[in-house]
Design a protein around this motif. Sequence first.
Motif, mmCIF file in Angstrom:
data_model
loop_
_atom_site.group_PDB
_atom_site.id
_atom_site.type_symbol
_atom_site.label_atom_id
_atom_site.label_comp_id
_atom_site.label_asym_id
_atom_site.label_seq_id
_atom_site.Cartn_x
_atom_site.Cartn_y
_atom_site.Cartn_z
ATOM 1 N N SER A 21 26.179 39.321 26.289
ATOM 2 C CA SER A 21 27.449 39.615 27.708
ATOM 3 C C SER A 21 28.118 38.433 27.049
ATOM 4 N N SER A 39 28.111 37.007 29.997
ATOM 5 C CA SER A 39 27.959 36.262 31.438
ATOM 6 C C SER A 39 26.822 36.272 31.539
ATOM 7 N N ARG A 46 29.534 41.688 35.191
ATOM 8 C CA ARG A 46 30.105 41.705 36.420
ATOM 9 C C ARG A 46 30.719 41.152 37.298
ATOM 10 N N ARG A 54 29.237 38.682 39.394
ATOM 11 C CA ARG A 54 29.149 38.622 41.132
ATOM 12 C C ARG A 54 28.470 37.717 41.701
ATOM 13 N N GLU A 84 21.411 40.341 37.290
ATOM 14 C CA GLU A 84 22.347 41.024 35.898
ATOM 15 C C GLU A 84 21.163 41.013 34.723
ATOM 16 N N TYR A 100 20.310 44.072 35.104
ATOM 17 C CA TYR A 100 21.748 45.387 34.454
ATOM 18 C C TYR A 100 21.659 45.324 32.171
#
Length: 391
Positions: free
Chosen positions: A149, A151, A184, A186, A194, A197
């Motif tokens: 990812s 992130s 995402r 957030r 996360e 996810y």
Amino acid sequence: MWWMMNETGGNYCSKKTDDLCSKVCGQESSQVSGMSRIRCILRGLDVKTYIFLFAVIPMCIFGIYLHGQKISYFLRPLWEKPPKPFHVIPHYYNQNVTMENLCKLHGWGVREFPRRVYDAVLFSNEIEILNLRWRELYPYVNEFVLLESNSTFTGLPKPLVFKSHRQEFEFAEPRLTYGTIGGRFRKGENPFVEEAYQRVALDQLLRIAGITDDDLLIMSDVDEIPSAHTINLLRWCDEIPEILHLQLKNYLYSFEFRLDDKSWRASVHRYQTGKTRYAHYRQSDILLADSGWHCSFCFRRISDFVFKMKAYSHYDRVRFSHYLNPDRIQKVICTGADLFDMLPEEYTFKEIIGKMGPIPHSYSAVHLPAYLLENADKYKFLLPGNCKRER
């Protein structure tokens, strides 16, 4: 009489006081200022009480602020019971023993042909450890599945590290299913949301990779490395448990600091369509002993330590900014102390006290991943006696 009202109808003070206190005592509470009451109270305190109020109590509060987490961990046996113990399966292995006999020793039959093996990981920035992992497992893994990812679990942007180093893994390219997923971002969200996810996305990538029923699926973090002979045993033996956790030797910073043998989150599954879900928590009560290595925070560069400390799901452990100081991190690595200045996560006072302080140095490099020893110059930082890190 002492219980009678005075002539003016005011309240009578039974105790002798100075002028200020007599005035305060003789007035209705609504007419007396808060400061006057405080001054009156303080005049009645002795020196020891002053020391207690203005020295001892503030020091206790400051101490709790600094060491509250340690206090909580030390008292853990009072408020949390240990988890249910695993049923541990003894692990038998010698390179000169036939697979038929090895399976028999474990109480299993032997198959006519081995199962296919899928190794699936979420990747952050552990390039060196990933290379050791894949080199160790390469003879017995049919497909490497890696999801990356942009992130971190804590919502910070990160580069696609594996993508930029992919050329270093050409040996695995024919067996590689690589995927990326957008973060995402957030802020303030629980990092485990996360993480969950991304693990769901890894389930989808496994299906794309072609996994089918009864294939073996290795579920573990990159730094939780099953030994090659463990995976070979499980792919050849019949009637193995549907879900089997792996007991790994726990190392910190390098293979010089062996913490214990209590790493258990890695697991191997006989895949079942619609039922098997990629996860990193306890999913069965069965544990296969001595099945590999867990090398946590085993990085070449100090900058990678800082990145992981800020990026992984337990970022709340970075309670003070000086924890991220490179000089401090280097000192911690060489002494075997805890990066987050925490007490051991144990469930009995005996175990907590027994593990307090730095991890003892070990000078044994026996039974480590073969590729590590064959390339000792390249991976010198992971071997005993080489604690200095690049910046």
